[in-house]
Design a protein around this motif. Structure first.
Motif, PDB file in Angstrom:
ATOM      1  N   GLU A 106       0.846  -1.201   0.000  1.00  9.63           N
ATOM      2  CA  GLU A 106       0.000   0.000   0.000  1.00  9.63           C
ATOM      3  C   GLU A 106       0.883   1.254   0.000  1.00  9.63           C
ATOM      4  O   GLU A 106       0.650   2.184  -0.755  1.00  9.63           O
ATOM      5  N   LEU A 107       1.913   1.244   0.848  1.00 10.38           N
ATOM      6  CA  LEU A 107       2.804   2.405   0.929  1.00 10.38           C
ATOM      7  C   LEU A 107       3.662   2.557  -0.318  1.00 10.38           C
ATOM      8  O   LEU A 107       4.288   3.580  -0.526  1.00 10.38           O
ATOM      9  N   SER A 108       3.729   1.494  -1.138  1.00  4.28           N
ATOM     10  CA  SER A 108       4.488   1.610  -2.375  1.00  4.28           C
ATOM     11  C   SER A 108       3.592   2.065  -3.518  1.00  4.28           C
ATOM     12  O   SER A 108       3.960   1.960  -4.685  1.00  4.28           O
ATOM     13  N   GLY A 109       2.393   2.514  -3.177  1.00  2.91           N
ATOM     14  CA  GLY A 109       1.516   3.056  -4.208  1.00  2.91           C
ATOM     15  C   GLY A 109       0.650   2.028  -4.893  1.00  2.91           C
ATOM     16  O   GLY A 109       0.090   2.280  -5.941  1.00  2.91           O
ATOM     17  N   ILE A 110       0.565   0.824  -4.322  1.00  7.32           N
ATOM     18  CA  ILE A 110      -0.297  -0.201  -4.905  1.00  7.32           C
ATOM     19  C   ILE A 110      -1.634  -0.158  -4.165  1.00  7.32           C
ATOM     20  O   ILE A 110      -1.654  -0.126  -2.938  1.00  7.32           O
ATOM     21  N   PHE A 158       1.965  11.556   3.143  1.00  5.73           N
ATOM     22  CA  PHE A 158       2.205  10.588   2.068  1.00  5.73           C
ATOM     23  C   PHE A 158       0.948   9.774   1.747  1.00  5.73           C
ATOM     24  O   PHE A 158       0.893   8.563   1.937  1.00  5.73           O
ATOM     25  N   PRO A 187      -2.442   6.667   4.243  1.00  8.20           N
ATOM     26  CA  PRO A 187      -2.927   5.282   4.197  1.00  8.20           C
ATOM     27  C   PRO A 187      -3.620   4.842   5.486  1.00  8.20           C
ATOM     28  O   PRO A 187      -4.277   3.813   5.502  1.00  8.20           O
ATOM     29  N   HIS A 199      -3.969   8.838  -1.808  1.00 10.26           N
ATOM     30  CA  HIS A 199      -3.389   7.493  -1.795  1.00 10.26           C
ATOM     31  C   HIS A 199      -1.893   7.625  -2.041  1.00 10.26           C
ATOM     32  O   HIS A 199      -1.466   8.543  -2.738  1.00 10.26           O
ATOM     33  N   PRO A 200      -1.094   6.728  -1.447  1.00 16.02           N
ATOM     34  CA  PRO A 200       0.346   6.781  -1.689  1.00 16.02           C
ATOM     35  C   PRO A 200       0.700   6.844  -3.185  1.00 16.02           C
ATOM     36  O   PRO A 200       1.670   7.487  -3.578  1.00 16.02           O
ATOM     37  N   GLN A 201      -0.149   6.187  -4.007  1.00 22.56           N
ATOM     38  CA  GLN A 201       0.072   6.219  -5.448  1.00 22.56           C
ATOM     39  C   GLN A 201       0.136   7.660  -5.977  1.00 22.56           C
ATOM     40  O   GLN A 201       1.011   8.003  -6.762  1.00 22.56           O
ATOM     41  N   ILE A 257       3.279   9.489  -4.805  1.00 21.93           N
ATOM     42  CA  ILE A 257       4.443   9.159  -5.635  1.00 21.93           C
ATOM     43  C   ILE A 257       4.392   9.971  -6.930  1.00 21.93           C
ATOM     44  O   ILE A 257       5.398  10.507  -7.385  1.00 21.93           O
TER      45      ILE A 257
END
Lengths: 394, 506
Positions: free
Chosen positions: A279-283, B311, B314, B334-336, B339
Motif C-alpha cells: 500500500e505504501l508503495s503506491g499499490i 504521504f 494510508p 493514496h500513496p500512489q 508518488i
C-alpha cells in the motif's frame, strides 16, 4: 564428474521447485507398476487430464487468492450454480453457445467482485464472506433446478468442451491409428520452446547475466522436450488433445504470463508478501483484491462449464467439494498460507497429483474410505515437505 | 543501610550487532518512587524486560536480586509470582472482557474447578476502590477511556499482591487531569508501601513525583540522583540524558544551495477515528529544494503520523489543512498519488511495512515504480536486474546478487534497499523516518553521505529522527514536535540538544 557436480548444485538449489515434479513421477510410477501399465495407457492418461480440467482451473484461481492471504470457499457451488445457469440458458431460453459462455463467465466475474466487495470494502474476513457464498450458491443450484431436477444439455458444441477432441488431419497413409494433428502441434510446441530458451539465453548473455552452464542448459531442454514428446505421443495414441486440455493450457499460459511477466502479477505478489508495504508503495490493495476475486469468479464459471459439459447435464449436486480439491491442489503445489508465495504451474501439478491418486486407486480397486485417507496423508506430507524445504531455501 | 527491594547488577544484554545494555546496575529502595529516564533507545525498556523475564535468564548476563536474594526469571509468570508487575504503554487488557474478568485474568478465584464469579466481582470492587475508580465492574473494558483503562491495569496488578509496580510511560496517552490523578494514585500507593518504578519522558512529571531518578544513556547507567538531597532539576536531567558530544560521524556537506519551497503544509490537522482524537494539530511545516529538514520528537509525539498524513494518508485520518507542492495546491488520497507528485517515504519499520522480506533485492527496489521498466504492462525482467544493479553499486548494497532475498541482508543493507526503492521513483521530496535506526555506525555514515549527495543534487529531505545528534549533525533546519503540535522551529546553528529536549518534553 563435473557434469554430476553441476547437476547436484542445480538440483539442490531448486529442490523445492522440482520436489513436486519428482513426487508426481513417483506417484505415477508406482501406479504404473501396480496396475501393470494400465495407469499410463493412452486412454487413462487422456481421461486423467480431462478429469483434472475443472479442478485445475479452480486451482489456478485459488493460488492467487491464497497468495494474497485470502481464501474462497464459495467456488465449488458457484461453479455448480453457473453450470446450471448455462444449461438453463441453452435449454429454456434457447440461447446459442456463443452467447451462453461469455455470459456465464461474466456472471462469474460479478460473483467474484461481490465477494471482493465484502472483503475489501466491508472488511469481512474472506473465510466468512465466501462461506456465506458457499451456502447461498448451494441453495441457488437447488432453487433453479427445483422444477426440472437434473437438466440434460442436448447441445453438441457445448458438450464437446468436456468430451470432444481436436479434429485430425485427413489420413495420408502413414501412422494409422495415431492422431497426427496432435503430433504436429506437439512438435511445434517443442520447437517453439527450444527457440525461446535459446533466445532468452542469448539476451541474458547480452546483459552479462549469469546463465545455466551449457551442459545443464542442454540437459534441461532435452528433459523437458522429451517429457512433452512423451505426453504428446501417449495422447496421440488415443484420440489426441481434448478440448478440455486446450482450455486448461490456454488458462495456464495466460495466468503464468500475467503472474510472472506483468506489473499486475508483481503487484499481486507484493500485496501477498506484505500488504502494508505494498500500500505504501503506491499499490491499491483494494484493487488487487477485486482483480483476484474477480478472476476467481470467472474461473469458477469456467470450471462449471467444463463440468456441466463433461456430464452433458447440470445436476443438483454439481460443484460439491470442488473448493476443497482446489485448495488441496494449491497447497500440494507449494502455495504458502502466509502469503506471497505460490506458482500457477505448481498448483496445476498439485491438481494432477491429487487426480492421479484418485484415478490410480480407482484402477487398483481400492475402497473409497482408504482413498480419502491416502489423499489426506499425501496433502499433509506435501505441505510438511514444503515447509521444511522453505527453511533451507536460499 | 536497608537491603534494597530490587538490585540489578552488571546487566548486559546484546542483540545481533547492538549492545542494548552495557553493564547496567540499578538499585531501588523499598517504598520509594524511582524514575527511569533517558532518550529513546537508551535501554530503559530493555532493562525492564530483563527484569520482568520477557528476556529470560540466560539471554543476558548479570544478576537480579530481590530483597537481597538472587532471582532467575524464566518468564513473565516467574516475575509476577515474585511480586513484580509491569504496565506497558500498550495496555494488556482484553477489550471484549469485563473489568472484573480482566482484573483477575490469569489468577482467577476458584471454588472447586469452576470460577467463583460472585467472589471475583466482590474483590474486583475492592481493588477498584483502592485505585479510586468508580466504574461498574461488569462494564466492558472497551467502553472505558484510556485513563480508566490504565487504572484497571493498576487494579489488576494490585490484585496480585504486587510488591514492585513498574509503569512504562503511563501518562503518554493521557490528558492533564488524568495524568494528575494517576500521579496522585501513585503517591497514595507509596503510602501503602508499594514500591514503584516509573519510566517517563515528561521531565516535569518526573521531578514532581520521584524520590530517586536514574538516568540511562546508550545502554549504560549515567547517574542516580536523589530528590531529598536536592540534586534534581530539569537542566541536570537533560544534560545527563543527552550528554554525549556529537562525534565526527557526520560527513561534511559540499556547498549548500537552498532553493524554493518544494513542499509545504499549512494548518495541518489529522484526526484518527480509530483512537478518537487528533494526532496532529495545526502543523505548519515546509521544506526547500536542497535542504534537509529535521523533525525531532519523542515516541508518540506524532512524527510518523505526520509523515503518513502527508504521504497519501494510508491510515485513513480525517485531515484538515492545505498542502502545496511547488506552489500548487494538492489533495493526495493514496500513496500512489503521492508518488506521482514526487514524494517518497522510507518508513521507520523497514521490516514491518517497508520491505517485502520474502522477495529479492531487485523486486523490492523496483516495486514502487514498476511501470518505468514495463512496456504495456509487461515487465522487462532484464532491465529490472540492470536497474537493481545500478542501485546496488551506487548505494553500495552488500549482497552477492540482486536475486538475494531481502530477509537475508543485514539491517544496514536492508535500509539501503529501502532507500534504493524510493530513489527509483525519482522523488523531489524524500521523507526519511528514522533512517538509521538499528544499523551500525559504518552503514550510518554511508546513509548520511547518500543524503548529502541527494540534497546537493537539489532534492529536499525531511528527516524524522529521535536521535538528537543525528538531527543536529544532518539538518539545515529543525522542527520539534510534541503531542501532535510543532513546539519549535530552529535553524540548526541555534539548535542544541538541550533546547530540543526542552521543546520536545514540553
Amino acid at each position: 564428474m563435473a557434469f554430476l557436480n553441476d547437476l547436484q548444485t542445480v538440483l539442490k538449489r531448486n529442490v523445492r521447485e522440482y520436489g513436486m515434479y519428482i513426487a508426481l513421477f513417483v506417484i505415477m510410477g508406482i501406479f504404473a507398476i501396480m496396475t501393470d501399465g494400465v495407469f499410463i495407457s493412452s486412454r487413462n492418461i487422456s481421461n486423467l487430464l480431462n478429469q483434472t480440467g475443472y479442478i485445475a482451473v479452480l486451482a489456478v484461481g485459488m493460488t492467487l487468492v491464497i497468495v494474497i492471504r485470502h481464501i474462497d470457499l464459495s467456488v465449488g457451488f458457484l461453479a455448480g450454480f453457473l453450470g446450471a445457469v448455462a444449461a438453463i440458458a441453452m435449454v429454456s431460453w434457447k440461447l446459442p453457445v456463443i452467447v451462453v459462455i461469455p455470459m456465464t463467465l461474466g456472471l462469474g466475474v460479478l460473483a467474484g467482485c461481490l465477494t471482493a466487495y465484502l472483503v475489501a470494502n466491508r472488511g469481512i474476513p474472506s473465510f466468512v464472506a465466501s462461506l456465506g457464498g458457499w451456502l447461498i450458491y448451494r441453495g441457488a443450484i437447488l432453487l433453479v433446478t427445483i422444477s426440472t431436477g437434473t437438466i440434460v444439455i442436448p447441445n453438441e458444441t457445448f458438450n464437446a468442451i468436456g468430451n470432444g477432441f481436436i479434429p485430425d488431419i485427413p489420413d495420408i497413409g502413414i501412422l494409422p491409428n495415431v492422431h497426427k494433428l496432435t503430433l504436429l502441434l506437439g512438435l511445434l510446441a517443442i520447437v517453439l520452446y527450444i527457440a525461446n530458451e535459446i533466445n532468452q539465453r542469448r539476451i541474458k548473455k547480452q546483459y552479462n547475466f549469469e546463465v545455466l552452464p551449457i551442459n545443464m542448459f542442454i540437459l534441461k531442454m532435452v528433459f523437458i522436450s522429451g517429457l512433452v514428446a512423451y505426453i504428446i505421443w501417449v495422447l496421440a495414441g488415443y484420440r489426441g488433445i481434448s478440448w478440455t486440455l486446450v482450455v486448461v493450457l490456454v488458462v495456464v499460459a495466460i495466468y503464468q504470463f500475467v503472474t510472472t511477466q506483468t506489473v499486475l502479477g508483481r503487484h499481486i505478489y507484493a500485496v501477498g508478501g506484505n500488504p502494508e508495504a505494498a500500500e505504501l508503495s503506491g499499490i491499491s490493495v483494494k484493487k488487487i483484491v477485486y482483480v483476484v476475486f474477480g478472476s476467481m469468479g470467472m474461473l469458477s464459471a469456467l470450471s462449471g462449464i467444463l463440468f456441466a459439459s463433461r456430464l452433458q447435464s447440470a445436476t443438483t449436486t454439481a460443484g460439491a467439494l470442488f473448493e476443497m480439491d482446489a485448495i488441496a491442489a494449491a497447497y500440494v503445489g507449494g502455495v504458502s498460507a502466509a502469503g506471497g508465495v505460490g506458482k500457477v504451474i505448481g498448483s496445476i501439478i498439485g491438481a494432477l497429483v491429487m487426480t492421479s491418486l484418485t484415478s490410480g486407486m480407482n484402477l487398483m480397486g481400492i475402497d473409497i474410505s482408504l482413498q480419502y485417507i491416502v489423499r489426506g496423508a499425501v496433502l499433509t506430507a506435501a505441505v510438511i515437505f514444503d515447509v521444511s524445504t522453505r527453511r533451507i531455501g536460499k | 543501610m536497608d537491603t534494597p527491594i530490587l538490585e540489578m547488577r552488571n546487566i548486559t544484554k546484546e542483540f545481533p550487532g547492538v549492545r542494548a545494555l552495557d553493564n547496567v546496575s540499578f538499585k531501588v529502595a523499598e517504598g520509594e518512587i524511582h524514575c527511569l529516564v533517558g532518550e529513546n533507545g537508551a535501554g530503559k525498556s530493555t532493562l525492564m524486560k530483563v527484569l520482568s523475564g520477557v528476556y529470560p535468564h540466560g539471554e543476558y548476563s548479570g544478576e537480579i536480586l530481590l530483597y537481597g536474594e538472587t532471582k532467575q526469571f524464566h518468564s513473565i509468570r516467574d516475575s509476577e509470582q515474585a511480586g513484580i508487575a509491569i504496565i506497558y504503554q500498550e495496555l494488556a487488557l482484553i477489550p471484549e472482557m469485563t473489568v472484573y474478568e480482566n482484573i483477575f485474568l490469569g489468577h482467577e478465584i476458584h471454588s472447586g474447578i469452576a470460577i467463583d464469579w460472585n467472589e471475583t466481582i466482590k474483590h474486583a470492587g475492592v481493588m477498584l476502590e483502592k485505585v479510586g475508580l468508580e466504574v461498574n465492574p461488569a462494564a466492558k473494558v472497551k467502553e472505558l477511556g484510556v485513563g480508566k483503562k490504565q487504572l484497571v491495569e493498576i487494579a489488576k496488578a494490585l490484585s496480585r499482591d504486587v510488591k514492585l509496580l513498574i509503569l512504562d510511560e503511563p501518562t503518554s496517552a493521557l490528558n492533564e487531569t488524568d495524568s494528575e490523578n494517576l500521579l496522585n494514585l501513585l503517591r497514595g500507593l507509596k503510602r501503602q508501601g508499594v514500591t514503584c518504578i516509573l519510566i517517563s519522558h515528561k521531565l516535569k512529571e518526573v521531578i514532581s513525583i520521584a524520590d530517586t531518578i536514574t538516568v540511562l544513556r546508550d545502554g549504560a547507567t549515567i547517574c542516580t540522583l536523589s530528590a531529598a538531597k536536592g540534586e534534581v532539576s530539569e537542566a541536570v536531567l537533560i544534560k545527563n540524558m543527552v550528554g554525549r558530544e556529537i562525534e565526527n560521524i557526520y560527513p561534511p556537506r559540499g556547498q549548500r544551495v537552498i532553493g524554493d519551497v518544494a513542499m509545504e503544509i499549512i494548518d495541518w490537522s489529522a484526526y484518527d477515528p480509530k483512537i478518537g482524537r487528533n494526532v496532529l494539530k495545526d502543523v505548519n511545516i515546509n521544506v526547500r529544494a536542497g535542504e534537509i529538514v529535521g523533525i525531532s520528537g519523542l515516541m508518540g509525539s506524532g512524527r510518523t503520523e505526520l509523515a503518513r498524513s502527508i504521504f497519501g494518508n494510508p491510515m485513513g485520518f480525517r485531515i484538515k489543512g492545505e498542502m502545496r507542492i511547488k506552489d500548487s495546491k494538492r489533495r493526495i488520497n493514496h500513496p500512489q498519488e503521492a508518488i506521482k507528485y514526487g514524494l517518497a517515504y522510507v518508513t521507520e519499520d523497514r521490516k514491518g511495512d517497508g520491505l517485502i522480506l520474502i522477495q529479492d533485492v531487485k523486486q523490492n527496489i523496483t516495486l514502487a515504480n514498476l511501470r518505468e521498466i514495463a512496456k504495456r504492462g509487461v515487465v522487462n525482467n532484464n532491465a529490472e536486474v540492470q536497474v537493481a544493479n545500478e542501485y546496488k553499486d551506487s548505494l553500495n548494497i552488500k549482497t552477492p546478487t540482486v536475486e538475494q532475498r531481502v530477509m537475508n541482508l543485514s539491517g544496514g543493507n536492508q535500509q539501503k534497499v529501502s532507500l534504493g526503492k524510493w530513489l527509483f521513483v525519482k522523488p523531489n521530496v524524500l521523507i526519511l523516518d528514522e533512517p538509521t535506526r538499528g544499523i551500525d555506525v559504518g552503514a550510518k555514515y554511508e546513509i548520511y553521505t547518500i543524503m548529502n549527495r541527494l540534497v546537493e543534487q537539489g532534492m529536499s529531505i525531511i528527516m524524522i529522527s529521535s536521535e538528537l545528534p543525528e538531527i543536529l549533525g544532518m539538518s539545515d533546519r529543525v522542527y520539534v514536535i510534541s503531542s501532535g503540535r510543532v513546539t519549535g522551529e530552529l535553524p540548526v546553528a541555534e539548535a542544541t540538544q538541550e533546547k530540543i529536549m526542552h521543546l520536545a518534553t514540553n
